[in-house]
Design a protein around this motif. Structure first.
Motif, mmCIF file in Angstrom:
data_model
loop_
_atom_site.group_PDB
_atom_site.id
_atom_site.type_symbol
_atom_site.label_atom_id
_atom_site.label_comp_id
_atom_site.label_asym_id
_atom_site.label_seq_id
_atom_site.Cartn_x
_atom_site.Cartn_y
_atom_site.Cartn_z
ATOM 1 N N ARG A 1 56.127 138.452 -123.659
ATOM 2 C CA ARG A 1 55.127 139.041 -124.561
ATOM 3 C C ARG A 1 54.809 138.125 -125.736
ATOM 4 O O ARG A 1 53.753 138.250 -126.364
ATOM 5 C CB ARG A 1 55.616 140.406 -125.064
ATOM 6 C CG ARG A 1 55.542 141.510 -124.011
ATOM 7 C CD ARG A 1 55.793 142.871 -124.619
ATOM 8 N NE ARG A 1 57.182 143.053 -125.008
ATOM 9 C CZ ARG A 1 58.143 143.513 -124.203
ATOM 10 N NH1 ARG A 1 57.840 143.848 -122.954
ATOM 11 N NH2 ARG A 1 59.373 143.669 -124.639
ATOM 12 N N GLN A 2 55.720 137.215 -126.041
ATOM 13 C CA GLN A 2 55.503 136.283 -127.143
ATOM 14 C C GLN A 2 54.957 134.934 -126.688
ATOM 15 O O GLN A 2 54.395 134.188 -127.477
ATOM 16 C CB GLN A 2 56.829 136.051 -127.881
ATOM 17 C CG GLN A 2 57.380 137.273 -128.593
ATOM 18 C CD GLN A 2 56.543 137.635 -129.792
ATOM 19 O OE1 GLN A 2 56.107 136.770 -130.535
ATOM 20 N NE2 GLN A 2 56.289 138.916 -129.982
ATOM 21 N N ALA A 3 55.143 134.602 -125.405
ATOM 22 C CA ALA A 3 54.813 133.265 -124.905
ATOM 23 C C ALA A 3 53.321 133.091 -124.655
ATOM 24 O O ALA A 3 52.631 134.034 -124.253
ATOM 25 C CB ALA A 3 55.589 132.991 -123.623
ATOM 26 N N ARG A 4 52.832 131.873 -124.893
ATOM 27 C CA ARG A 4 51.432 131.531 -124.685
ATOM 28 C C ARG A 4 51.353 130.135 -124.058
ATOM 29 O O ARG A 4 51.775 129.153 -124.660
ATOM 30 C CB ARG A 4 50.660 131.510 -126.018
ATOM 31 C CG ARG A 4 50.766 132.793 -126.840
ATOM 32 C CD ARG A 4 49.956 133.922 -126.225
ATOM 33 N NE ARG A 4 49.919 135.089 -127.083
ATOM 34 C CZ ARG A 4 50.778 136.112 -127.004
ATOM 35 N NH1 ARG A 4 51.775 136.077 -126.118
ATOM 36 N NH2 ARG A 4 50.657 137.153 -127.810
ATOM 37 N N TRP A 5 50.840 130.056 -122.832
ATOM 38 C CA TRP A 5 50.575 128.739 -122.244
ATOM 39 C C TRP A 5 49.338 128.150 -122.919
ATOM 40 O O TRP A 5 48.341 128.841 -123.103
ATOM 41 C CB TRP A 5 50.302 128.851 -120.741
ATOM 42 C CG TRP A 5 51.453 129.307 -119.893
ATOM 43 C CD1 TRP A 5 51.547 130.492 -119.233
ATOM 44 C CD2 TRP A 5 52.655 128.588 -119.612
ATOM 45 N NE1 TRP A 5 52.739 130.562 -118.545
ATOM 46 C CE2 TRP A 5 53.441 129.404 -118.765
ATOM 47 C CE3 TRP A 5 53.151 127.342 -119.988
ATOM 48 C CZ2 TRP A 5 54.684 129.012 -118.279
ATOM 49 C CZ3 TRP A 5 54.391 126.951 -119.516
ATOM 50 C CH2 TRP A 5 55.145 127.775 -118.669
ATOM 51 N N THR A 6 49.396 126.890 -123.274
ATOM 52 C CA THR A 6 48.245 126.255 -123.918
ATOM 53 C C THR A 6 47.899 124.957 -123.189
ATOM 54 O O THR A 6 48.786 124.165 -122.848
ATOM 55 C CB THR A 6 48.521 125.953 -125.403
ATOM 56 O OG1 THR A 6 49.664 125.087 -125.509
ATOM 57 C CG2 THR A 6 48.792 127.234 -126.169
ATOM 58 N N ALA A 7 46.614 124.766 -122.948
ATOM 59 C CA ALA A 7 46.122 123.569 -122.256
ATOM 60 C C ALA A 7 44.733 123.239 -122.783
ATOM 61 O O ALA A 7 43.736 123.480 -122.103
ATOM 62 C CB ALA A 7 46.085 123.803 -120.760
ATOM 63 N N PRO A 8 44.629 122.692 -123.980
ATOM 64 C CA PRO A 8 43.314 122.519 -124.614
ATOM 65 C C PRO A 8 42.383 121.567 -123.886
ATOM 66 O O PRO A 8 41.169 121.658 -124.047
ATOM 67 C CB PRO A 8 43.668 121.988 -126.005
ATOM 68 C CG PRO A 8 45.038 121.405 -125.866
ATOM 69 C CD PRO A 8 45.722 122.241 -124.843
ATOM 70 N N ASP A 9 42.934 120.625 -123.098
ATOM 71 C CA ASP A 9 42.016 119.651 -122.482
ATOM 72 C C ASP A 9 42.022 119.697 -120.959
ATOM 73 O O ASP A 9 41.568 118.757 -120.307
ATOM 74 C CB ASP A 9 42.338 118.235 -122.980
ATOM 75 C CG ASP A 9 43.498 117.607 -122.229
ATOM 76 O OD1 ASP A 9 44.418 118.356 -121.832
ATOM 77 O OD2 ASP A 9 43.481 116.373 -122.030
#
Length: 345
Positions: free
Chosen positions: A267-275
């Motif tokens: 619930r706290q985790a966020r995958w990030t892939a801006p490019d």
């Protein structure tokens, strides 16, 4: 603390570097004296100061005064065969650093990135060199921005490693569920070592980075010796890997109190892939990373999973195919993990 307040510690340090290099503390002070003004404080920090290291270890020195210029990189000196890395900081910088640390601890956001452009590992080390280093000359260095600067240095490292631990715990368990055993056991071992660092820090052991962890455990936490040996070698068989991960997760949670539940962490985790961008070449789906200069071919299932991720924040809500794709990209360094709040916030 002044140079004369802890003569035993200074004598131990002097004896240690003389044994390795044939030079002593006074020889070091003579070489770096040109950087000092009257009233400046000279601190020794790093592994040699805490009874660790070997003849290949460098000797870390911090010089701090009212008008001292800041060195963005350490100024390297040689005293015979001893390499001396000198960091110079104005007192105002030290005050600001501890003030930022206290503010970061008070905020709910994750610690990572709390200090802006200065590389974080060096900041953690600098905090501990000031808080727990040995004063070789000059007046005591006491940051004016916080009432208990040693507690701030200790708590910042504990919080930073708790947040690293959270990520290792979550990735290890996700990877185990997906049968990605190498990722699972590597992160499980990372979790145990991060938990050990938290335990040592909470016991008041100054932070010296990760490479001296086992030496610190032998000296300051012999009760954890068996656990350290248990996780020294990574298993290979699937059933052994599953047990290794489960045991590591349980131990890390028990030692630190950091939550370990997959659903709670998700619930706290966020995958990030801006490019990362999905494109195609004929019938082939491709994931493109301009920053990394990478093209990844995706199967139809993976391409469908990637499209489904658009606009969804909470990583714990992903299905098996979406999670497996994210893990694969994470292993390749194309995805990173972010978190909604810091540990304990």
């Amino acid at each position: 603390m002044t140079a004369s307040d802890d003569p035993r510690r200074r004598e131990v340090l002097d004896r240690r570097i003389r044994g390795f290099h044939g030079v002593g503390v006074d020889d070091v002070l003579a070489v770096v004296d040109y950087l000092c003004e009257p009233g400046d404080t000279v601190l020794a920090g790093g592994s040699l100061t805490f009874g660790l290291g070997n003849r290949l270890s460098d000797f870390d020195v911090v010089i701090c005064g009212d008008d001292t210029a800041r060195s963005l990189v350490p100024l390297q000196h040689w005293v015979q065969t001893l390499r001396v890395d000198v960091w110079t900081r104005p007192r105002a910088d030290i005050d600001t650093l501890f003030g930022l640390a206290a503010q970061a601890l008070a905020r709910p956001e994750p610690i990572a990135g709390a200090f802006g452009s200065i590389e974080q590992e060096q900041q953690l080390k600098l905090l501990h060199r000031v808080a727990f280093g040995l004063c070789l000359s000059g007046p005591p260095l006491v940051p004016a921005t916080v009432p208990d600067f040693r507690a701030v240095a200790r708590d910042l490292v504990a919080r930073e490693y708790a947040e690293r631990l959270r990520e290792s715990l979550w990735v290890a368990q996700l990877a185990a569920r997906a049968g990605r055993w190498l990722t699972a056991v590597v992160n499980a071992r990372e979790a145990v070592e991060e938990a050990f660092t938290i335990v040592l820090t909470r016991r008041g052991v100054p932070f010296t980075g990760d490479k001296w962890l086992h030496d610190r455990l032998r000296e300051h936490a012999p009760d954890l010796g068996e656990a350290c040996r248990r996780y020294a070698a990574l298993p290979t068989a699937a059933d052994e890997c599953a047990a290794y991960v489960a045991d590591a997760v349980a131990l890390a949670g028990r030692l630190t109190g950091v939550p370990t539940g997959v659903a709670e962490l998700g619930r706290q985790a966020r995958w990030t892939a801006p490019d990362l961008h999905l494109t195609s070449a004929g019938d082939t789906a491709l994931l493109v990373s301009p920053r990394m200069g990478v093209l990844c071919e995706l199967s139809d299932v993976e391409a469908k999973a990637w499209r489904a991720l658009a606009g969804r924040a909470e990583a714990g809500a992903y299905d098996a195919a979406e999670t497996d794709l994210c893990l694969r990209l994470y292993e390749q360094g194309l995805l990173t993990l972010g978190w909604a709040t810091g540990v304990g916030a």
